[in-house]
Motif scaffolding. Structure first.
Motif, mmCIF file in Angstrom:
data_model
loop_
_atom_site.group_PDB
_atom_site.id
_atom_site.type_symbol
_atom_site.label_atom_id
_atom_site.label_comp_id
_atom_site.label_asym_id
_atom_site.label_seq_id
_atom_site.Cartn_x
_atom_site.Cartn_y
_atom_site.Cartn_z
ATOM 1 N N ASN A 30 -12.514 11.549 -24.440
ATOM 2 C CA ASN A 30 -13.027 11.724 -23.344
ATOM 3 C C ASN A 30 -12.938 13.628 -22.986
ATOM 4 N N GLY A 31 -12.339 14.215 -24.155
ATOM 5 C CA GLY A 31 -12.338 15.617 -23.786
ATOM 6 C C GLY A 31 -11.151 15.925 -23.162
ATOM 7 N N GLY A 32 -10.501 15.060 -22.626
ATOM 8 C CA GLY A 32 -9.248 15.478 -21.942
ATOM 9 C C GLY A 32 -8.950 14.508 -21.141
ATOM 10 N N ALA A 33 -7.374 14.489 -20.449
ATOM 11 C CA ALA A 33 -7.056 13.496 -19.516
ATOM 12 C C ALA A 33 -5.949 13.969 -18.813
ATOM 13 N N THR A 34 -5.940 13.348 -17.573
ATOM 14 C CA THR A 34 -4.973 13.615 -16.440
ATOM 15 C C THR A 34 -3.575 13.156 -16.648
ATOM 16 N N VAL A 35 -2.559 13.478 -16.276
ATOM 17 C CA VAL A 35 -1.201 12.887 -16.377
ATOM 18 C C VAL A 35 -1.267 11.594 -15.394
ATOM 19 N N SER A 36 -1.768 11.819 -14.277
ATOM 20 C CA SER A 36 -1.838 10.550 -13.442
ATOM 21 C C SER A 36 -2.457 9.242 -14.173
ATOM 22 N N ALA A 37 -3.709 9.663 -14.747
ATOM 23 C CA ALA A 37 -4.517 8.601 -15.558
ATOM 24 C C ALA A 37 -3.602 8.084 -16.666
ATOM 25 N N LEU A 38 -2.941 8.850 -17.550
ATOM 26 C CA LEU A 38 -2.364 8.288 -18.574
ATOM 27 C C LEU A 38 -1.192 7.446 -18.213
ATOM 28 N N VAL A 39 -0.557 7.904 -17.128
ATOM 29 C CA VAL A 39 0.537 7.254 -16.407
ATOM 30 C C VAL A 39 0.277 5.661 -15.984
ATOM 31 N N GLU A 40 -1.040 5.850 -15.474
ATOM 32 C CA GLU A 40 -1.655 4.294 -15.402
ATOM 33 C C GLU A 40 -1.792 3.542 -16.328
ATOM 34 N N MET A 41 -2.487 4.327 -17.423
ATOM 35 C CA MET A 41 -2.994 3.605 -18.571
ATOM 36 C C MET A 41 -1.758 3.027 -19.462
ATOM 37 N N LEU A 42 -0.750 3.759 -19.504
ATOM 38 C CA LEU A 42 0.386 3.389 -20.428
ATOM 39 C C LEU A 42 1.570 2.796 -19.711
ATOM 40 N N HIS A 43 1.631 2.712 -18.446
ATOM 41 C CA HIS A 43 2.313 2.163 -17.434
ATOM 42 C C HIS A 43 3.939 2.573 -17.939
ATOM 43 N N VAL A 44 4.053 4.035 -18.049
ATOM 44 C CA VAL A 44 5.195 4.778 -18.201
ATOM 45 C C VAL A 44 5.348 5.885 -16.839
ATOM 46 N N SER A 45 6.534 6.493 -17.100
ATOM 47 C CA SER A 45 6.617 7.534 -16.070
ATOM 48 C C SER A 45 5.773 8.722 -16.381
ATOM 49 N N ASP A 46 5.961 9.428 -14.898
ATOM 50 C CA ASP A 46 5.189 10.888 -15.195
ATOM 51 C C ASP A 46 5.942 11.664 -16.119
ATOM 52 N N MET A 47 7.094 11.851 -16.081
ATOM 53 C CA MET A 47 8.044 12.593 -16.982
ATOM 54 C C MET A 47 7.753 12.275 -18.447
ATOM 55 N N THR A 48 7.696 11.070 -18.567
ATOM 56 C CA THR A 48 7.179 10.552 -20.059
ATOM 57 C C THR A 48 6.151 11.245 -20.462
ATOM 58 N N VAL A 49 5.216 10.824 -19.954
ATOM 59 C CA VAL A 49 3.761 11.463 -20.374
ATOM 60 C C VAL A 49 3.796 13.033 -20.601
ATOM 61 N N ARG A 50 4.339 13.501 -19.719
ATOM 62 C CA ARG A 50 4.632 15.178 -19.735
ATOM 63 C C ARG A 50 5.460 15.616 -21.176
ATOM 64 N N ARG A 51 6.194 14.606 -21.267
ATOM 65 C CA ARG A 51 7.002 14.744 -22.401
ATOM 66 C C ARG A 51 6.360 14.758 -23.824
ATOM 67 N N ASP A 52 5.435 13.473 -23.723
ATOM 68 C CA ASP A 52 4.469 13.109 -24.714
ATOM 69 C C ASP A 52 3.586 14.348 -25.056
ATOM 70 N N LEU A 53 2.909 14.762 -23.674
ATOM 71 C CA LEU A 53 1.913 15.901 -24.206
ATOM 72 C C LEU A 53 2.713 17.222 -24.575
ATOM 73 N N SER A 54 3.462 17.321 -24.250
ATOM 74 C CA SER A 54 4.610 18.464 -24.911
ATOM 75 C C SER A 54 4.602 18.504 -26.514
ATOM 76 N N VAL A 55 5.043 17.211 -26.823
ATOM 77 C CA VAL A 55 5.120 17.204 -28.116
ATOM 78 C C VAL A 55 3.999 17.299 -29.051
ATOM 79 N N LEU A 56 2.960 16.767 -28.534
ATOM 80 C CA LEU A 56 1.582 16.614 -29.147
ATOM 81 C C LEU A 56 1.010 18.351 -28.847
#
Length: 279
Positions: A30-56
């Motif tokens: 999609n060229g990008g993604a919001t944290v909220s959309a990724l939280v909904e897609m993956l069924h994980v916490s906001d903090m988990t998504v932000r941590r994964d984004l930092s790793v990537l």
């Protein structure tokens, strides 16, 4: 029927590496993604998504921005340095390298192109007796020099150094025109049904064509992220690969296309490489 994302994200099933791969696929698609959309897609916490984004982002795979992430758009001439490339798809590259090493028999003459996956392969070959290895890669030659056996012969072509620590140009080409190799292992910047195997460096393409021509058999090492990535210069059509080794992140559609073009397509699971990387 559950989708791939739903299957992987069932409670207790998803691993951090798998989750991060899903995030990367979503961002690239999609060229990008919001944290909220990724939280909904993956069924994980906001903090988990932000941590994964930092790793990537630390691995140079996406750009982290306020509220989400955007895809990194590379031009056909963009050439990341060796350190940046070596941090990408590490598990996949290690698994591919381990499988590729099984093609090498003691006493054979082997060509190894520059690249981070081929560098991983070189480390697997350090214990194989009697090899003669011709390479245009400084890191490959260094790995074999420092960790290889005394009965191995390592030939470094010479030439002009690129940002990815390849030696290219007339000196490298001339050296490769006088050798005859049993196997050539080729790392690539990208692979595409129309463009074939490509590189972002025109001069490197000439040198890798000379390396390909020196070998009786061509084995291409390319993780799934290389599919539909196109550099400025083509090195060879897909059909020139006697063997292509990639990982199980490759889409079924891409696998079907490649199976019809290359001599043999080998898909390896990346999950088994974690232990090797920790050693």
């Amino acid at each position: 029927m559950l989708t791939r994302v739903e299957r992987l994200c069932e409670p207790g099933r998803v691993l951090a590496r798998q989750r991060q791969q899903l995030i990367l696929e979503e961002v690239r698609r999609n060229g990008g993604a919001t944290v909220s959309a990724l939280v909904e897609m993956l069924h994980v916490s906001d903090m988990t998504v932000r941590r994964d984004l930092s790793v990537l982002a630390d691995r140079g795979l996406l750009d982290k921005v306020h509220g989400g992430a955007t895809a990194i758009t590379e031009r056909s001439t963009d050439e990341p340095g060796f350190a940046v490339k070596s941090s990408r798809q590490r598990l996949e590259k290690e698994a591919i390298a381990a499988r590729a090493a099984r093609f090498v028999t003691p006493g054979s003459a082997v060509g190894i192109s520059a690249g981070t996956t081929t560098w991983a392969l070189a480390r697997h070959l350090c214990g194989v007796p009697g090899l003669t290895i011709v390479t245009n890669s400084i890191p490959v030659a260094d790995a074999l020099h420092t960790m290889g056996r005394a009965d191995q012969t390592v030939v470094l072509t010479g030439g002009m150094r690129t940002p990815s620590d390849a030696l290219v140009g007339p000196f490298a080409n001339a050296a490769l025109q006088s050798v005859h190799l049993d196997l050539v292992f080729l790392g690539v910047h990208g692979m595409d049904n129309q463009a074939g195997f490509t590189t972002p460096n025109i001069t490197e393409a000439d040198t890798h064509r000379a390396l390909i021509a020196a070998g009786r058999r061509l084995v291409v090492l390319a993780d799934h992220s290389k599919w539909e990535t196109v550099g400025i210069s083509s090195m060879a059509p897909l059909s020139h690969a006697d063997v292509l080794i990639t990982d199980d992140g490759l889409s079924p559609e891409a696998a079907e296309t490649l199976s019809g073009e290359v001599g043999e397509l080998i898909i390896v699971p990346a999950t088994g490489a974690a232990e090797d990387l920790q050693q």
